[in-house]
Design an enzyme around this catalytic site. Structure first.
Site, PDB file in Angstrom:
ATOM      1  N   HIS A  20      -7.099  -5.447   2.114  1.00  0.00           N
ATOM      2  CA  HIS A  20      -5.964  -4.927   2.873  1.00  0.00           C
ATOM      3  C   HIS A  20      -5.481  -6.033   3.802  1.00  0.00           C
ATOM      4  O   HIS A  20      -6.297  -6.699   4.460  1.00  0.00           O
ATOM      5  CB  HIS A  20      -6.399  -3.763   3.771  1.00  0.00           C
ATOM      6  CG  HIS A  20      -6.902  -2.547   3.070  1.00  0.00           C
ATOM      7  ND1 HIS A  20      -6.124  -1.442   2.868  1.00  0.00           N
ATOM      8  CD2 HIS A  20      -8.122  -2.250   2.554  1.00  0.00           C
ATOM      9  CE1 HIS A  20      -6.834  -0.496   2.260  1.00  0.00           C
ATOM     10  NE2 HIS A  20      -8.051  -0.965   2.051  1.00  0.00           N
TER      11      HIS A  20
ATOM     12  N   HIS B 163     -10.384  -5.056  -3.343  1.00  0.00           N
ATOM     13  CA  HIS B 163      -9.050  -5.229  -2.770  1.00  0.00           C
ATOM     14  C   HIS B 163      -9.177  -5.619  -1.310  1.00  0.00           C
ATOM     15  O   HIS B 163     -10.090  -5.165  -0.616  1.00  0.00           O
ATOM     16  CB  HIS B 163      -8.190  -3.970  -2.917  1.00  0.00           C
ATOM     17  CG  HIS B 163      -8.833  -2.705  -2.457  1.00  0.00           C
ATOM     18  ND1 HIS B 163      -9.786  -2.049  -3.203  1.00  0.00           N
ATOM     19  CD2 HIS B 163      -8.661  -1.968  -1.333  1.00  0.00           C
ATOM     20  CE1 HIS B 163     -10.170  -0.952  -2.555  1.00  0.00           C
ATOM     21  NE2 HIS B 163      -9.504  -0.892  -1.407  1.00  0.00           N
TER      22      HIS B 163
ATOM     23  N   ASP C 174       0.845  -1.187   0.000  1.00  0.00           N
ATOM     24  CA  ASP C 174       0.000   0.000   0.000  1.00  0.00           C
ATOM     25  C   ASP C 174       0.884   1.242   0.000  1.00  0.00           C
ATOM     26  O   ASP C 174       1.896   1.308   0.698  1.00  0.00           O
ATOM     27  CB  ASP C 174      -0.920  -0.005   1.226  1.00  0.00           C
ATOM     28  CG  ASP C 174      -2.063   0.992   1.086  1.00  0.00           C
ATOM     29  OD1 ASP C 174      -3.218   0.546   0.968  1.00  0.00           O
ATOM     30  OD2 ASP C 174      -1.801   2.221   1.098  1.00  0.00           O
ATOM     31  N   ILE C 175       0.512   2.232  -0.771  1.00  0.00           N
ATOM     32  CA  ILE C 175       1.317   3.453  -0.912  1.00  0.00           C
ATOM     33  C   ILE C 175       1.309   4.291   0.367  1.00  0.00           C
ATOM     34  O   ILE C 175       2.227   5.095   0.580  1.00  0.00           O
ATOM     35  CB  ILE C 175       0.802   4.274  -2.122  1.00  0.00           C
ATOM     36  CG1 ILE C 175       1.876   5.207  -2.646  1.00  0.00           C
ATOM     37  CG2 ILE C 175      -0.465   5.049  -1.788  1.00  0.00           C
ATOM     38  CD1 ILE C 175       1.542   5.830  -3.997  1.00  0.00           C
TER      39      ILE C 175
HETATM   40  P1  5GP Z   1      -9.648   1.795   0.218  1.00  0.00           P
HETATM   41  O1  5GP Z   1      -9.572   3.213   0.746  1.00  0.00           O
HETATM   42  O2  5GP Z   1     -10.408   1.761  -1.094  1.00  0.00           O
HETATM   43  O3  5GP Z   1     -10.136   0.780   1.198  1.00  0.00           O
HETATM   44  O4  5GP Z   1      -8.159   1.360  -0.082  1.00  0.00           O
HETATM   45  C1  5GP Z   1      -7.423   1.870  -1.144  1.00  0.00           C
HETATM   46  C2  5GP Z   1      -5.979   1.778  -0.758  1.00  0.00           C
HETATM   47  O5  5GP Z   1      -5.213   1.971  -1.915  1.00  0.00           O
HETATM   48  C3  5GP Z   1      -5.535   2.858   0.252  1.00  0.00           C
HETATM   49  O6  5GP Z   1      -5.008   2.222   1.411  1.00  0.00           O
HETATM   50  C4  5GP Z   1      -4.474   3.642  -0.513  1.00  0.00           C
HETATM   51  O7  5GP Z   1      -3.389   4.027   0.294  1.00  0.00           O
HETATM   52  C5  5GP Z   1      -4.048   2.678  -1.604  1.00  0.00           C
HETATM   53  N1  5GP Z   1      -3.631   3.334  -2.823  1.00  0.00           N
HETATM   54  C6  5GP Z   1      -4.260   4.349  -3.477  1.00  0.00           C
HETATM   55  N2  5GP Z   1      -3.599   4.676  -4.591  1.00  0.00           N
HETATM   56  C7  5GP Z   1      -2.518   3.858  -4.644  1.00  0.00           C
HETATM   57  C8  5GP Z   1      -1.440   3.727  -5.582  1.00  0.00           C
HETATM   58  O8  5GP Z   1      -1.339   4.436  -6.591  1.00  0.00           O
HETATM   59  N3  5GP Z   1      -0.498   2.778  -5.319  1.00  0.00           N
HETATM   60  C9  5GP Z   1      -0.586   1.972  -4.210  1.00  0.00           C
HETATM   61  N4  5GP Z   1       0.389   1.068  -4.018  1.00  0.00           N
HETATM   62  N5  5GP Z   1      -1.583   2.054  -3.311  1.00  0.00           N
HETATM   63  C10 5GP Z   1      -2.550   2.989  -3.530  1.00  0.00           C
END
Ligand code: 5GP
Ligand code: ZN
Length: 112
Positions: A100, A98, A30-31
């Site tokens: 986590h 996705h 995760d970034i």
């Molecule tokens: P959500 O908020 O949808 O549950 O999780 C999305 C996740 O994707 C977040 O934890 C965010 O940090 C990660 N994320 C968003 N954009 C990128 C990216 O460009 N590269 C990577 N490696 N992770 C990303």
């Protein structure tokens, strides 16, 4: 899907830190890590969220959980949390399924 961030990451069109890859799924760091270990596992095919899992794609999700078990074992992460946010109110920011995987620190319950 052409305008989906995680479809682009899975296709290698946007760089990411690859942890595992096979024909069905892709795992990457995760970034913005929220724990010492924080990676994501995604299907290569576009599925919007857990709400779109059905009998036609659930084997893929089972496979992703096998990959999570394998990767955490290889990394020596014995205690961890698997999270999938569904929809805006739950905090989903990327509309591509996705999971986590978070570990390496104490966790609280319930999640915020
Ligand atoms: P959500 O908020 O949808 O549950 O999780 C999305 C996740 O994707 C977040 O934890 C965010 O940090 C990660 N994320 C968003 N954009 C990128 C990216 O460009 N590269 C990577 N490696 N992770 C990303
Ligand atoms: Zn996608």
């Amino acid at each position: 899907m052409s305008d989906c961030l995680f479809c682009k990451i899975a296709a290698g069109e946007i760089p990411s830190d690859t942890l595992y890859e096979d024909e069905l799924c892709y795992a990457f760091s995760d970034i913005a890590p929220q724990a010492p270990s924080h990676f994501l596992v995604i299907p290569k095919s576009h599925i919007a969220s857990v709400s779109q899992i059905d009998r036609n794609n659930s084997a893929l999700v089972a496979h992703i959980f096998e990959v999570i078990a394998k990767l955490t074992a290889e990394k020596g992460i014995g205690s961890y949390r698997v999270v999938s946010n569904i929809g805006e109110q739950a905090g989903q920011s990327v509309p591509h399924l996705h999971f986590h995987v978070l570990g390496g620190r104490d966790m609280t319950w319930p999640p915020g």
